[in-house]
Write a protein that holds these residues in place. Structure first.
Motif, PDB file in Angstrom:
ATOM      1  N   CYS A 217       0.827  -1.202   0.000  1.00  0.00           N
ATOM      2  CA  CYS A 217       0.000   0.000   0.000  1.00  0.00           C
ATOM      3  C   CYS A 217       0.870   1.266   0.000  1.00  0.00           C
ATOM      4  O   CYS A 217       1.865   1.332   0.714  1.00  0.00           O
ATOM      5  CB  CYS A 217      -0.893  -0.036   1.232  1.00  0.00           C
ATOM      6  SG  CYS A 217      -1.868   1.429   1.488  1.00  0.00           S
ATOM      7  N   CYS A 220      -0.112   3.138   3.812  1.00  0.00           N
ATOM      8  CA  CYS A 220       0.325   2.608   5.118  1.00  0.00           C
ATOM      9  C   CYS A 220       1.506   1.656   4.973  1.00  0.00           C
ATOM     10  O   CYS A 220       2.040   1.185   5.966  1.00  0.00           O
ATOM     11  CB  CYS A 220      -0.840   1.937   5.819  1.00  0.00           C
ATOM     12  SG  CYS A 220      -1.316   0.387   5.049  1.00  0.00           S
ATOM     13  N   CYS A 234      -6.277  -2.889   0.463  1.00  0.00           N
ATOM     14  CA  CYS A 234      -5.434  -2.793   1.651  1.00  0.00           C
ATOM     15  C   CYS A 234      -6.345  -3.027   2.847  1.00  0.00           C
ATOM     16  O   CYS A 234      -7.273  -2.257   3.081  1.00  0.00           O
ATOM     17  CB  CYS A 234      -4.756  -1.428   1.751  1.00  0.00           C
ATOM     18  SG  CYS A 234      -3.883  -1.254   3.317  1.00  0.00           S
ATOM     19  N   LYS A 236      -5.544  -2.864   5.942  1.00  0.00           N
ATOM     20  CA  LYS A 236      -5.280  -1.904   7.029  1.00  0.00           C
ATOM     21  C   LYS A 236      -6.023  -0.594   6.797  1.00  0.00           C
ATOM     22  O   LYS A 236      -6.639  -0.042   7.693  1.00  0.00           O
ATOM     23  CB  LYS A 236      -3.772  -1.627   7.115  1.00  0.00           C
ATOM     24  CG  LYS A 236      -3.078  -2.513   8.126  1.00  0.00           C
ATOM     25  CD  LYS A 236      -2.217  -1.684   9.054  1.00  0.00           C
ATOM     26  CE  LYS A 236      -1.989  -2.426  10.344  1.00  0.00           C
ATOM     27  NZ  LYS A 236      -0.619  -2.324  10.826  1.00  0.00           N
ATOM     28  N   CYS A 237      -5.923  -0.046   5.560  1.00  0.00           N
ATOM     29  CA  CYS A 237      -6.580   1.230   5.240  1.00  0.00           C
ATOM     30  C   CYS A 237      -8.040   1.026   4.856  1.00  0.00           C
ATOM     31  O   CYS A 237      -8.796   1.970   4.767  1.00  0.00           O
ATOM     32  CB  CYS A 237      -5.926   1.923   4.062  1.00  0.00           C
ATOM     33  SG  CYS A 237      -4.232   2.331   4.272  1.00  0.00           S
TER      34      CYS A 237
END
Ligand SMILES: [Zn+2]
Length: 302
Positions: A217, A220, A234, A236-237
């Motif tokens: 990504c 992040c 992603c 996480k995002c």
């Protein structure tokens, strides 16, 4: 307000930011780079805060200015040239509390924060003397700017000369004005003629073969997973990224970490961990990058 030059990330900080999830950095390197990133993050935030605050008013904004004055090098995080004064900002992104009294800073234990006190005194002395060579009537005001909201500066005055996100607008409001910005050009030139390149920016030697390959990504720096032919996600995002954007990001990563490496289809395919087929990569590269020359390995793009 006009901005003279954009802030550029140090090569070491950039490599660390891009590769922290997929390359083993030694502990001391990681600690040093972590500090660099924290500093850069604070400086970037101040850039945003000040350019927004002075939007629609006059002044010249210069970031990361390194000056060689009388054989001494001094680094200025940010600076604004106005018609009758220069505002200098020393940005601090610290996570511990401090105490401010009589223009000096102390740790909460009562110990003077000598490194910071000395740094501010040196900045004032060198910059005032240098600007005075140009015009002794131009004021140079040095503001320490504590950008971390969770840090508390005890004893700091609301309208004093110590800035934090809570009071900067009050303190700096008097500098928001309109004037003919061209009148500042001679002083800006006077400052820029002592500007030297950043010699702290040592190239970081990263061994390509030791970096984990794959799709990551651009926000992040964590791994992104393929969810369809044209999309990655992603986790996480929680955002979706097009395959073309993942490829372009890969090219950017390579050219930032190894600016001398020629970009070839083979290299990009290998860098992205072969999760995207060679034909797609070739198509995206030829559409978005200028073909410069070809050789047996594939095509070079610029
Ligand atoms: Zn992400």
């Amino acid at each position: 307000m006009k901005s003279l030059k954009p802030r550029v990330s140090l090569h070491q900080a950039e490599c660390f930011r891009l590769l922290q999830e997929r390359f083993h950095f030694f502990d001391d390197t990681a600690a040093r780079c972590d500090k660099l990133l924290k500093g850069e993050y604070g400086e970037t935030r101040v850039d945003e805060v000040l350019s927004c605050f002075f939007d629609g008013f006059d002044g010249i904004y210069i970031s990361d200015l390194r000056l060689n004055i009388d054989f001494q090098q001094v680094q200025v995080d940010s600076l604004i040239v106005l018609d009758d004064c220069v505002l200098v900002f020393e940005v601090k992104n610290l996570s511990f509390d401090l105490h401010a009294a009589d223009g000096l800073f102390y740790m909460m234990s009562g110990e003077p924060f000598t490194a910071l006190n000395d740094q501010l005194a040196r900045l004032k002395k060198l910059l005032r003397a240098y600007v005075a060579q140009f015009d002794p009537y131009i004021d140079v005001i040095v503001y320490p700017f504590f950008i971390n909201d969770s840090q508390c500066i005890h004893g700091m005055l609301l309208r004093g000369d110590v800035l934090a996100t809570s009071n900067f607008a009050l303190v700096l409001a008097k500098y928001r004005r309109r004037f003919n910005w061209r009148s500042t050009v001679p002083l800006v030139n006077h400052l820029m003629k002592r500007s030297v390149p950043n010699d702290f920016d040592k190239k970081m030697d990263i061994d390509y073969s030791k970096v984990t390959k794959g799709t990551y990504c651009s926000v992040c720096y964590n791994k992104v997973e393929r969810i369809s032919q044209r999309k990655f996600r992603c986790l996480k995002c929680n955002t979706d990224i097009s395959t073309a954007a993942v490829i372009s990001n890969g090219v950017k990563e390579i050219s930032r970490i190894w600016p001398d490496k020629p970009i070839t289809t083979k290299l990009v395919t290998d860098w992205l961990g072969e999760s995207i087929d060679k034909r797609t990569i070739q198509r995206v590269l030829s559409k978005n990058y200028l073909l410069t020359k070809g050789n047996y390995e594939g095509w070079h793009y610029k």
